[in-house]
Design an enzyme around this catalytic site. Structure first.
Site, PDB file in Angstrom:
ATOM      1  N   HIS A 103      -5.559 -53.816  57.163  1.00 15.63           N
ATOM      2  CA  HIS A 103      -4.128 -54.029  56.905  1.00 15.63           C
ATOM      3  C   HIS A 103      -3.767 -55.457  57.312  1.00 15.63           C
ATOM      4  O   HIS A 103      -4.336 -56.007  58.251  1.00 15.63           O
ATOM      5  CB  HIS A 103      -3.276 -53.017  57.688  1.00 15.63           C
ATOM      6  CG  HIS A 103      -1.817 -53.096  57.339  1.00 15.63           C
ATOM      7  ND1 HIS A 103      -0.966 -53.975  57.964  1.00 15.63           N
ATOM      8  CD2 HIS A 103      -1.086 -52.451  56.406  1.00 15.63           C
ATOM      9  CE1 HIS A 103       0.240 -53.855  57.420  1.00 15.63           C
ATOM     10  NE2 HIS A 103       0.191 -52.925  56.477  1.00 15.63           N
ATOM     11  N   GLU A 175      -1.807 -55.616  48.910  1.00 14.32           N
ATOM     12  CA  GLU A 175      -0.545 -55.847  49.605  1.00 14.32           C
ATOM     13  C   GLU A 175      -0.393 -57.339  49.886  1.00 14.32           C
ATOM     14  O   GLU A 175      -0.955 -57.846  50.876  1.00 14.32           O
ATOM     15  CB  GLU A 175      -0.520 -55.088  50.934  1.00 14.32           C
ATOM     16  CG  GLU A 175      -0.621 -53.597  50.789  1.00 14.32           C
ATOM     17  CD  GLU A 175      -0.110 -52.895  52.034  1.00 14.32           C
ATOM     18  OE1 GLU A 175       1.003 -52.373  51.999  1.00 14.32           O
ATOM     19  OE2 GLU A 175      -0.814 -52.922  53.048  1.00 14.32           O
ATOM     20  N   GLY A 181       7.052 -55.891  54.902  1.00 14.36           N
ATOM     21  CA  GLY A 181       7.927 -55.806  56.075  1.00 14.36           C
ATOM     22  C   GLY A 181       9.316 -56.387  55.877  1.00 14.36           C
ATOM     23  O   GLY A 181       9.714 -56.757  54.770  1.00 14.36           O
ATOM     24  N   SER A 221       7.034 -53.879  50.388  1.00 17.06           N
ATOM     25  CA  SER A 221       8.442 -53.715  50.006  1.00 17.06           C
ATOM     26  C   SER A 221       8.631 -52.819  48.775  1.00 17.06           C
ATOM     27  O   SER A 221       9.528 -53.050  47.964  1.00 17.06           O
ATOM     28  CB  SER A 221       9.124 -55.069  49.789  1.00 17.06           C
ATOM     29  OG  SER A 221       9.210 -55.781  51.010  1.00 17.06           O
TER      30      SER A 221
HETATM   31  P1  PGA Z   1       6.770 -52.237  53.693  1.00 21.95           P
HETATM   32  O1  PGA Z   1       5.338 -52.132  54.409  1.00 21.95           O
HETATM   33  O2  PGA Z   1       6.797 -51.250  52.568  1.00 21.95           O
HETATM   34  O3  PGA Z   1       7.738 -51.882  54.786  1.00 21.95           O
HETATM   35  O4  PGA Z   1       6.931 -53.643  53.208  1.00 21.95           O
HETATM   36  C1  PGA Z   1       4.181 -52.110  53.629  1.00 21.95           C
HETATM   37  C2  PGA Z   1       2.943 -52.081  54.489  1.00 21.95           C
HETATM   38  O5  PGA Z   1       2.874 -52.711  55.537  1.00 21.95           O
HETATM   39  O6  PGA Z   1       1.967 -51.413  54.112  1.00 21.95           O
END
Ligand code: PGA
Length: 262
Positions: A103, A175, A181, A221
């Protein structure tokens, strides 16, 4: 039946044991009432201290749509002098079904390298976990125009030595770091689809036609407004969601909003 679709969430360091159990109980009740016409796989990745009761909670689910519980990280070693680490054997003992590796918060916050992710991927697959490798470029890499090169090298190093027989267990989450975030800006569906195309091509180079079986998820997001458009794109087989999935009713509503369009 429409294509299989995957929905997962990483709870990061937000929910302790009690909150995780309450969340999973609510989500499991909702998941069981999703129409069986939809072929979906659901997974939730809690913090380590919540894993035991998380597994027990979903094991009480009666229907066949059981939520898969995953771990947020894993040592590549079975045991030894690795203080603070958690081994594959320990996760197996708890009944964990999935392990997430690489991640962005591990790569960038904890400075994990592609070589380290590769060792974890191999260990997770050897222990027969569903293995979710996360990849993604930073905003600087995007601005230099090297996003595709970054993704290809994260895949080629991260999956080095993976045998074709293990591919049914492999999942890839794209991602982009700049999309994740509170500060994140969601990738447009077009941008995400272009990167997913590159990821697919790279996997085809690595594994030939066998790569077709590897599901690809988009994360960063994801929200109720962009989920439908993202999942409708080629090579986006699932959505990997943070904030928009951390309340069971909202996660359930997002899933239901997406499903009828498949
Ligand atoms: P988010 O997080 O959907 O809050 O942007 C995604 C992630 O960290 O996998």
């Amino acid at each position: 039946m429409a294509k299989k679709i995957y929905f997962g969430t990483n709870l990061k360091m937000y929910k302790g044991n009690g909150d995780t159990v309450a969340y999973l109980s609510a989500l499991a009740a909702r998941a069981e009432s999703l129409e069986s016409a939809h072929d979906i796989e659901l997974f939730v990745i809690p913090s380590y201290p919540a894993l035991k009761e998380a597994v027990e909670t979903v094991n009480r689910q009666t229907g066949k749509r059981r939520i898969i519980i995953g771990a947020q990280n894993m040592s590549p070693h079975d045991c030894g002098q690795y203080t603070g680490e958690v081994s594959p054997l320990m996760l197996q003992e708890l009944g964990v079904g999935l392990v997430m590796i690489g991640h962005s918060e591990r790569r960038h916050g904890m400075r994990e390298t592609d070589e380290e992710e590769n060792a974890k991927v191999l260990a997770a697959l050897n222990h027969r976990f569903i293995t979710l490798l996360c990849i993604g470029e930073t905003s600087a890499q995007k601005n230099y125009g090297i996003a595709d090169e970054v993704l290809r090298s994260q895949l080629k190093i991260g999956l080095h030595g993976v045998g074709a027989d293990r591919l049914p267990l492999l999942r890839i989450a794209y991602e982009p770091v700049w999309a994740i975030g509170e500060e994140g800006v969601p990738a447009s569906a077009d941008y995400a689809a272009q990167r997913h195309h590159v990821i697919k091509q790279c996997l085809l180079e690595l594994f030939g036609d066998q790569a077709e079986q590897i599901p690809l998820f988009y994360g960063g997001s994801v929200n109720p407004d962009n989920a439908e458009e993202l999942i409708s794109r080629p090579h986006i087989d699932g959505l990997f969601i943070g904030r928009s999935a951390w309340q069971a009713d909202k996660f359930d509503a997002l899933i239901r909003r997406v499903l009828p369009k498949i």
